[in-house]
Design an enzyme around this catalytic site. Structure first.
Site, PDB file in Angstrom:
ATOM      1  N   MET A 214     -44.174  10.734 -63.622  1.00 59.21           N
ATOM      2  CA  MET A 214     -43.723  11.579 -62.522  1.00 59.21           C
ATOM      3  C   MET A 214     -44.314  12.966 -62.699  1.00 59.21           C
ATOM      4  SD  MET A 214     -39.695  10.501 -62.135  1.00 59.21           S
ATOM      5  CE  MET A 214     -39.370  10.489 -63.913  1.00 59.21           C
TER       6      MET A 214
ATOM      7  N   CYS B  94     -49.030   6.934 -56.071  1.00 58.06           N
ATOM      8  CA  CYS B  94     -48.431   8.192 -55.631  1.00 58.06           C
ATOM      9  C   CYS B  94     -48.514   8.313 -54.112  1.00 58.06           C
ATOM     10  CB  CYS B  94     -49.133   9.374 -56.284  1.00 58.06           C
ATOM     11  SG  CYS B  94     -48.449  10.973 -55.789  1.00 58.06           S
TER      12      CYS B  94
ATOM     13  N   GLY C  76     -37.862   5.775 -62.903  1.00 59.29           N
ATOM     14  CA  GLY C  76     -38.377   7.111 -62.631  1.00 59.29           C
ATOM     15  C   GLY C  76     -37.263   8.083 -62.330  1.00 59.29           C
TER      16      GLY C  76
END
EC number: 1.3.1.-
Length: 332
Positions: A17, A100, A224
């Site tokens: 992240m 992403c 995440g």
């Protein structure tokens, strides 16, 4: 789960992240039970490798094996060179970012935008796999949008190109993080491949991790956003998978001590004033489910020194432990 020579255990992984999975957070999550922690993405353009941000992202001194570094870009040879550079600087696994969904990343045809060009995907994966002697992994989404859910095709390309393991987020790019993750596509991908497959998306509890593993047949799960302010989730998941029993919630004293240690690590890693500034988002995540968290954030976010930030945090949690109102008015 095996990725090249590395055994990943327990089978719960910290997702990469940007702006979150820096070295202090990776070390913390590994200590608290993550089987693997993937770095935040590093850009493949060599013009930026010497920046302060890139140097911090490439600092892996003292990290336990295996060290997994994510790279992002669009040009096959540039990504291959970035992979070589990161291996020379300590990377033991190279992860390629094709998941992403951020607009600024996709507008540059990086991240999940690459899934729109399957030929380019194959060229990138082949170039990076040929460039390094360490395992190369890949992170993708289920597709670009609901009409172009080509994750299974990309997954087959990845295996054919020599990718050692594949992580799949159960949303399309156009969903970003809205709605809910779906795992049927991930199960389809797992059934078609021989390489390890890792499921990602909305895995926010030990029970959810076990359900996704059971329903999809994947080799591991990746967490995440649920780890933000809750790095102990990895130990909770690992314990549940091993025993079928839930750990009790962490005590306030444990949360306090974990957060204070995290703050100290951020201050030491980034220095002043950057460490204090970066710590603010983590403070918000840790405090969000506790009493008067908004008031605490309003006060602690005005702290300009490590000493003040630590003192305010300690006072807040000490008051919660004692069962008295936090002294936020006095701190302000």
């Amino acid at each position: 789960m095996q990725i090249g020579p590395y055994t990943i255990a327990p089978k719960v992984i910290l997702a990469p992240m940007a702006g979150v999975t820096d070295k202090p957070f990776r070390l913390l999550c590994k200590r608290l039970g993550a089987g693997l922690a993937v770095s935040e993405m590093t850009i493949s353009d060599p013009r930026f490798w010497g920046t302060r941000k890139s140097l911090h992202r490439m600092d892996h001194a003292g990290e336990p094996d295996p060290i997994s570094v994510q790279i992002a870009g669009t040009e096959p040879q540039q990504l291959a060179e970035a992979a070589r550079y990161n291996v020379d600087h300590g990377a033991q696994l190279i992860d390629i970012n094709m998941g992403c969904p951020a607009k600024k990343v996709c507008n540059a045809w990086a991240g999940s935008a690459l899934m729109r060009d399957e030929d380019l995907v194959a060229r990138i994966l082949s170039a990076v796999v040929r460039a390094v002697d360490v395992p190369v992994t890949l992170k993708i989404r289920t597709g670009w949008d609901c009409d172009h859910r080509n994750g299974p095709t990309i997954a087959r390309i990845a295996q054919d190109c020599g990718i050692a393991a594949l992580a799949v987020h159960g949303r399309t790019r156009d969903q970003h993080y809205t709605g809910t993750a779906e795992y049927a596509t991930i199960a389809q991908i797992k059934a078609a491949l021989q390489i390890p497959v890792i499921a990602n998306g909305d895995i926010d509890s030990p029970q959810k991790a076990a359900q996704v593993l059971r329903d999809t047949g994947v080799d591991a799960v990746m967490i995440g956003r649920a780890a933000q302010g809750r790095p102990w989730i990895f130990g909770e998941v690992a314990h549940y998978l091993a025993t079928g029993a839930l750990l009790p919630p962490p005590s306030l004293a444990f949360v306090r001590d974990t957060l204070l240690g995290h703050l100290e690590a951020l201050h030491a890693f980034y220095g002043q004033p950057q460490g204090v500034r970066i710590a603010r988002k983590h403070l918000g995540w840790y405090a969000k489910d506790h009493p008067q968290s908004a008031d605490f954030r309003a006060v602690v976010n005005r702290a300009e020194t490590p000493e003040a930030q630590l003192a305010l945090t300690r006072d807040y949690f000490d008051a919660l432990i004692a069962g008295v109102p936090p002294p936020l008015h006095a701190a302000a």
